[in-house]
Each structure stands twice: as structure tokens, then as C-alpha cells.
Motif scaffolding. Sequence first.
Motif, PDB file in Angstrom:
ATOM      1  N   ALA A 143      33.466  29.476  37.972  1.00  8.88           N
ATOM      2  CA  ALA A 143      34.206  29.402  36.661  1.00  8.88           C
ATOM      3  C   ALA A 143      33.231  28.928  35.583  1.00  8.88           C
ATOM      4  CB  ALA A 143      35.591  28.647  37.112  1.00  8.88           C
ATOM      5  N   THR A 195      29.814  36.338  40.346  1.00 10.31           N
ATOM      6  CA  THR A 195      31.049  36.672  39.788  1.00 10.31           C
ATOM      7  C   THR A 195      31.333  35.459  38.937  1.00 10.31           C
ATOM      8  OG1 THR A 195      31.685  38.170  41.593  1.00 10.31           O
ATOM      9  CG2 THR A 195      33.426  37.080  40.255  1.00 10.31           C
ATOM     10  N   TRP A 197      34.480  33.649  35.654  1.00 13.51           N
ATOM     11  CA  TRP A 197      35.639  33.800  35.120  1.00 13.51           C
ATOM     12  C   TRP A 197      35.866  32.619  34.348  1.00 13.51           C
ATOM     13  CZ3 TRP A 197      35.077  32.596  40.061  1.00 13.51           C
ATOM     14  CH2 TRP A 197      35.703  31.715  40.652  1.00 13.51           C
ATOM     15  N   ASP A 201      41.630  31.595  32.216  1.00 10.92           N
ATOM     16  CA  ASP A 201      42.190  32.814  32.575  1.00 10.92           C
ATOM     17  C   ASP A 201      42.476  32.833  34.246  1.00 10.92           C
ATOM     18  OD1 ASP A 201      41.954  33.951  30.018  1.00 10.92           O
ATOM     19  OD2 ASP A 201      39.980  34.926  30.653  1.00 10.92           O
ATOM     20  N   THR A 202      42.204  31.727  34.891  1.00  8.72           N
ATOM     21  CA  THR A 202      42.394  31.554  36.082  1.00  8.72           C
ATOM     22  C   THR A 202      43.672  31.757  36.657  1.00  8.72           C
ATOM     23  OG1 THR A 202      40.719  29.746  36.484  1.00  8.72           O
ATOM     24  CG2 THR A 202      42.276  29.936  38.098  1.00  8.72           C
ATOM     25  N   VAL A 205      43.636  35.830  36.747  1.00 11.58           N
ATOM     26  CA  VAL A 205      42.811  36.607  37.359  1.00 11.58           C
ATOM     27  C   VAL A 205      42.431  35.943  38.969  1.00 11.58           C
ATOM     28  CG1 VAL A 205      41.568  37.109  35.361  1.00 11.58           C
ATOM     29  CG2 VAL A 205      40.894  35.131  36.774  1.00 11.58           C
ATOM     30  N   VAL A 209      39.818  36.870  42.009  1.00  7.59           N
ATOM     31  CA  VAL A 209      38.917  35.658  42.537  1.00  7.59           C
ATOM     32  C   VAL A 209      38.925  35.556  43.790  1.00  7.59           C
ATOM     33  CG1 VAL A 209      38.342  33.142  42.595  1.00  7.59           C
ATOM     34  CG2 VAL A 209      38.848  34.331  40.208  1.00  7.59           C
ATOM     35  N   PHE A 309      32.374  39.911  35.430  1.00  8.44           N
ATOM     36  CA  PHE A 309      33.079  38.860  34.598  1.00  8.44           C
ATOM     37  C   PHE A 309      34.509  39.523  34.827  1.00  8.44           C
ATOM     38  CE2 PHE A 309      35.272  37.084  30.980  1.00  8.44           C
ATOM     39  CZ  PHE A 309      34.761  35.764  31.134  1.00  8.44           C
ATOM     40  N   LEU A 310      35.293  38.599  35.495  1.00 11.29           N
ATOM     41  CA  LEU A 310      36.656  38.660  35.670  1.00 11.29           C
ATOM     42  C   LEU A 310      37.492  38.515  34.450  1.00 11.29           C
ATOM     43  CD1 LEU A 310      36.929  37.209  39.392  1.00 11.29           C
ATOM     44  CD2 LEU A 310      36.598  39.690  38.662  1.00 11.29           C
ATOM     45  N   ALA A 311      38.293  39.404  33.837  1.00 14.39           N
ATOM     46  CA  ALA A 311      39.005  39.061  32.812  1.00 14.39           C
ATOM     47  C   ALA A 311      40.428  39.584  32.954  1.00 14.39           C
ATOM     48  CB  ALA A 311      38.651  39.636  31.301  1.00 14.39           C
TER      49      ALA A 311
END
Length: 312
Positions: A143, A195, A197, A201-202, A205, A209, A309-311
Amino acid sequence: MAHQDPPAAVGARRYSDPDTGIVLHLGVHCTDDEKLIWSLRRDKGMLEGMNIAVPRRRFFTSILREFTTQRLKGARAGLADQEELFRRLIGTTRVERLVLSYDSFLGAPDRICADGTLYPQAGRKALDLHNLFPDNRIEFLCAVKNPVTFLADLYRRVDDGGSFDDFAERIDMSRFRWSDMIARIRDATPDVPITVWANEDTPLVWGDVLRAAAGVAPDHAMTGRFDVARSILTDEGCAAFDAYVAQMPPRDDRQAARVLEIFLDRTARPAEIEEPLTPSGLSDAAIDTLTRRYEEDLGRIASMPGVTFLAP
């Protein structure tokens, strides 16, 4: 006469397994507090069924530190070292996936801004981790966080009695870019996917994760996917969210994220979403500049090769 197993062949593996996937959650500091471990372990049955090991950090950090700093010292682990490492980490059980989460993998809190840059040893530390498991498939998770709140939280964590201004003087704000840290990791370990993020935004998402850590399908419903959001909502908000989800189950996590945004806007605890800035208070101009650079930096990270990238 009692049966005796034949002697193991020279060089044979008994504990280590090259087919075991290794997931290393790198932190960063002030973003996790073992949430990943606890959310994953809520799916105990799934983990056992899929042979996924998620040990608590107290069971492995001293072991990894011993191997990286005292035994290997930058070298790749040979078979004998791999055998001992796996034996001490998970014993005789062969696992499909080993998830290790520790926010100081890339450096101790009081050293991460040592030369004015952010996690200056990230590349070397990442390579040291890779060298522990040279024959395995490795993945990194990480993160990142708005520098304004990150520095405030880090100062409180490493406070040695000095002022925030003294602490901030050690850091070159113009060089504070998470993308530089990610680039050092990628340069040192180009074959390891990572990965990433945004910590902000945790709550939205977290399901993604957890799935990335467990290596399960994108539509797998993780039990702990709402854990972070529920920790932010008021008790009344949690009850209302649970009632809504029970009556109208989201089709997927994307729809769940949209529902969560509504509840977070309306029923989040103010202290959870209005993070304090710095103890002494950066100027409004400095806050705006750091935040704008951070938002630009997220785009830069998302476009980096080898990065997912996690969005929301």
C-alpha cells in the motif's frame, strides 16, 4: 521388523517446495497493523482447503532476519538453506501458498527516511527477500499513502522527543514519491510482480487485496472483504450496512464499493476519515502540493510495467 524409510537422496527436498507461491506484503508503515493477516485468517476453512499458510509475524520475522542479515548476507539461498528456512517456517507441511505480512520488510520505521529519500534500501531489501526463496514464484503486495498523513503517523510512531519540524527536516519533500520506491523494487527484482493500492482506497478495495494475497478468483467472496470499512463505520452504520447487504446482496465487489461509499459518507466515524495532518501543521500550500504530487504519483505507479494497481 519395523519399516524404515530409505535414506533421502543427496540434494533431495523434504521441506522446501519450488511450487509453493510466496506472497510478501511489504507494508508500508502506518497502513496495515496486521489487518491483512486477520482478514485472511477469517477464511480459515478456505485457507486449509487450498493449503495456504498465513502465519502471524511473530512466528517468522526473527527467522527471516537471521537468514538475510547473518547467514545469506545478500547471497541466494542454496538448497540446504531453503530446506532449513521452510522447515522453520512451516515444518513438514507442504503448502501451495505462503503469505508473509510485515511492515518493516523494507526497513525499520526510524530508517525509512534516513538519507532524505523514502525507503532508500527498498531495492536491496526486496532482493534480500527474493534471495530467501530463489526457486519459488514470488509476489509483492504494497500500500502507499498520502505523504501528509503518512509523515504525521510516522512521526508519532518514531517520536524521540523532538518536534515534527525537526523530523520533517530529515526528508526532502521534493523527492517524496512512492513511484521512486516502487521503481527501486522493480529494478532489483524485475521478475517479481507487485500489487499496489492507495491506503485511502483500502476500505473499497480490501476484497481485491485479500484475493490477490490468497491467489483466488476475482469473484471469490472473501469473508473479511468489508473488515476495514466496518472498522470505520459507526455501530449504527455497520448495522445499517449489514441490513442493506442482507436484503440486497451486491452482485460483485464493485457494486459493494459503491454501496460502501454511500455508507462511509453518511455514517463513518469522523475521527477515522478526518485524519490529523501534522502535529505542527504544514502550510496549506505544502499540503496541497504534496497531495497533488501524490495523486499524480498514483497514476505513474499504475502505468509501471509489472505493477497491478488496485482502484475502486
